[in-house]
Write a protein that holds these residues in place. Structure first.
Motif, PDB file in Angstrom:
ATOM      1  N   PRO A  23       7.322   3.690   5.082  1.00  0.00           N
ATOM      2  CA  PRO A  23       6.361   2.531   5.487  1.00  0.00           C
ATOM      3  C   PRO A  23       4.996   2.873   6.375  1.00  0.00           C
ATOM      4  N   MET A  24       4.886   4.124   6.617  1.00  0.00           N
ATOM      5  CA  MET A  24       3.657   4.300   7.346  1.00  0.00           C
ATOM      6  C   MET A  24       2.729   4.747   6.310  1.00  0.00           C
ATOM      7  N   ASP A  25       3.070   5.626   5.375  1.00  0.00           N
ATOM      8  CA  ASP A  25       2.452   5.769   4.151  1.00  0.00           C
ATOM      9  C   ASP A  25       1.851   4.533   3.187  1.00  0.00           C
ATOM     10  N   MET A  26       2.636   3.761   3.175  1.00  0.00           N
ATOM     11  CA  MET A  26       2.371   2.529   2.395  1.00  0.00           C
ATOM     12  C   MET A  26       1.307   1.858   3.032  1.00  0.00           C
ATOM     13  N   ALA A  27       1.304   1.886   4.451  1.00  0.00           N
ATOM     14  CA  ALA A  27       0.460   1.085   5.425  1.00  0.00           C
ATOM     15  C   ALA A  27      -0.789   1.685   5.079  1.00  0.00           C
ATOM     16  N   LYS A  28      -0.996   3.074   5.028  1.00  0.00           N
ATOM     17  CA  LYS A  28      -2.002   3.763   5.037  1.00  0.00           C
ATOM     18  C   LYS A  28      -2.783   3.479   3.750  1.00  0.00           C
ATOM     19  N   ILE A  29      -2.228   3.484   2.584  1.00  0.00           N
ATOM     20  CA  ILE A  29      -2.441   3.020   1.292  1.00  0.00           C
ATOM     21  C   ILE A  29      -2.997   1.840   1.094  1.00  0.00           C
ATOM     22  N   ASP A  30      -2.457   1.091   1.674  1.00  0.00           N
ATOM     23  CA  ASP A  30      -3.069  -0.508   1.527  1.00  0.00           C
ATOM     24  C   ASP A  30      -4.112  -0.626   2.540  1.00  0.00           C
ATOM     25  N   GLU A  31      -4.290   0.070   3.517  1.00  0.00           N
ATOM     26  CA  GLU A  31      -5.657  -0.251   4.516  1.00  0.00           C
ATOM     27  C   GLU A  31      -6.717   0.725   3.562  1.00  0.00           C
ATOM     28  N   GLN A  32      -6.433   1.670   2.953  1.00  0.00           N
ATOM     29  CA  GLN A  32      -7.412   2.423   2.240  1.00  0.00           C
ATOM     30  C   GLN A  32      -7.905   1.665   1.090  1.00  0.00           C
ATOM     31  N   LEU A  33      -6.980   0.803   0.301  1.00  0.00           N
ATOM     32  CA  LEU A  33      -7.253   0.159  -0.787  1.00  0.00           C
ATOM     33  C   LEU A  33      -7.985  -1.153  -0.208  1.00  0.00           C
ATOM     34  N   ASN A  35     -10.030  -1.489   2.505  1.00  0.00           N
ATOM     35  CA  ASN A  35     -11.306  -1.028   3.190  1.00  0.00           C
ATOM     36  C   ASN A  35     -12.182  -0.334   2.391  1.00  0.00           C
ATOM     37  N   ASN A  36     -11.660   0.851   1.474  1.00  0.00           N
ATOM     38  CA  ASN A  36     -12.358   1.696   0.713  1.00  0.00           C
ATOM     39  C   ASN A  36     -11.716   2.191  -0.329  1.00  0.00           C
ATOM     40  N   PRO A  37     -11.675   1.208  -1.446  1.00  0.00           N
ATOM     41  CA  PRO A  37     -11.074   1.509  -2.715  1.00  0.00           C
ATOM     42  C   PRO A  37     -11.720   2.518  -3.468  1.00  0.00           C
ATOM     43  N   PRO A  38     -11.103   3.361  -4.373  1.00  0.00           N
ATOM     44  CA  PRO A  38     -11.673   4.263  -5.103  1.00  0.00           C
ATOM     45  C   PRO A  38     -12.595   3.509  -6.100  1.00  0.00           C
ATOM     46  N   GLU A  39     -13.747   3.956  -6.453  1.00  0.00           N
ATOM     47  CA  GLU A  39     -14.857   3.459  -7.381  1.00  0.00           C
ATOM     48  C   GLU A  39     -14.226   3.718  -8.988  1.00  0.00           C
ATOM     49  N   ASP A  40     -13.495   4.683  -9.307  1.00  0.00           N
ATOM     50  CA  ASP A  40     -13.002   5.033 -10.662  1.00  0.00           C
ATOM     51  C   ASP A  40     -11.887   4.131 -10.901  1.00  0.00           C
ATOM     52  N   LEU A  44      -7.793   4.223  -9.118  1.00  0.00           N
ATOM     53  CA  LEU A  44      -7.267   2.942  -8.490  1.00  0.00           C
ATOM     54  C   LEU A  44      -5.998   2.422  -9.225  1.00  0.00           C
ATOM     55  N   ALA A  45      -6.162   2.613 -10.681  1.00  0.00           N
ATOM     56  CA  ALA A  45      -4.712   2.242 -11.156  1.00  0.00           C
ATOM     57  C   ALA A  45      -3.681   3.176 -10.964  1.00  0.00           C
ATOM     58  N   LYS A  48      -2.274   2.687  -7.204  1.00  0.00           N
ATOM     59  CA  LYS A  48      -1.520   1.771  -7.327  1.00  0.00           C
ATOM     60  C   LYS A  48       0.000   1.647  -7.928  1.00  0.00           C
ATOM     61  N   ASP A  49      -0.151   2.502  -8.932  1.00  0.00           N
ATOM     62  CA  ASP A  49       1.207   2.774  -9.516  1.00  0.00           C
ATOM     63  C   ASP A  49       2.030   3.607  -8.761  1.00  0.00           C
ATOM     64  N   LEU A  50       1.498   4.763  -7.966  1.00  0.00           N
ATOM     65  CA  LEU A  50       2.241   5.599  -7.134  1.00  0.00           C
ATOM     66  C   LEU A  50       2.594   4.918  -5.888  1.00  0.00           C
ATOM     67  N   ARG A  51       2.008   3.960  -5.580  1.00  0.00           N
ATOM     68  CA  ARG A  51       2.160   3.126  -4.227  1.00  0.00           C
ATOM     69  C   ARG A  51       3.513   2.336  -4.846  1.00  0.00           C
TER      70      ARG A  51
END
Length: 81
Positions: A23-33, A35-40, A44-45, A48-51
Motif C-alpha cells: 500500500p505504501m508503494d501504491m500510494a507513492k505511485i499514485d502521488e507521483q502520477l 503531481n508529476n506524471p511522466p511526459e511519455d 505512463l501506460a 499504470k499497468d504495473l501499478r
C-alpha cells in the motif's frame, strides 16, 4: 531444528512486511502520477499497468510479486531509492 524454526519465522514475518509495503508503494505511485506524471505516453501506460498488476497481486496475497511490480513502476517514475 532451530534453523528450521528460525527460517519459518523469518518467512512468516517477511511476508507480512511485504504485505504492508504494497500500500505504501501504491500510494507513492499514485502521488507521483498526480503531481508529476511522466511526459511519455508509453511510460505512463506502463506505470499504470504495473501499478494495477501490483494491486491485483497484493489482493491475491502474492506480496513479493506485488512489491516487484510496484518497484518496477517506481523505477520508471524515478522514485525508487
Amino acid at each position: 531444528m532451530r534453523r528450521l524454526l528460525g527460517f519459518t519465522l523469518a518467512a512468516v514475518f517477511s511476508t507480512s512486511l511485504f504485505a504492508m509495503h504494497c500500500p505504501m508503494d501504491m500510494a507513492k505511485i499514485d502521488e507521483q502520477l498526480q503531481n508529476n506524471p511522466p511526459e511519455d505516453a508509453a511510460t505512463l501506460a506502463q506505470v499504470k499497468d504495473l501499478r494495477a498488476q501490483g494491486e491485483e497481486l497484493h489482493n491475491a496475497g502474492k506480496h513479493a510479486e506485488a512489491v516487484e511490480a510496484l518497484g518496477q513502476a517506481l523505477d520508471l517514475l524515478g522514485s525508487n531509492p
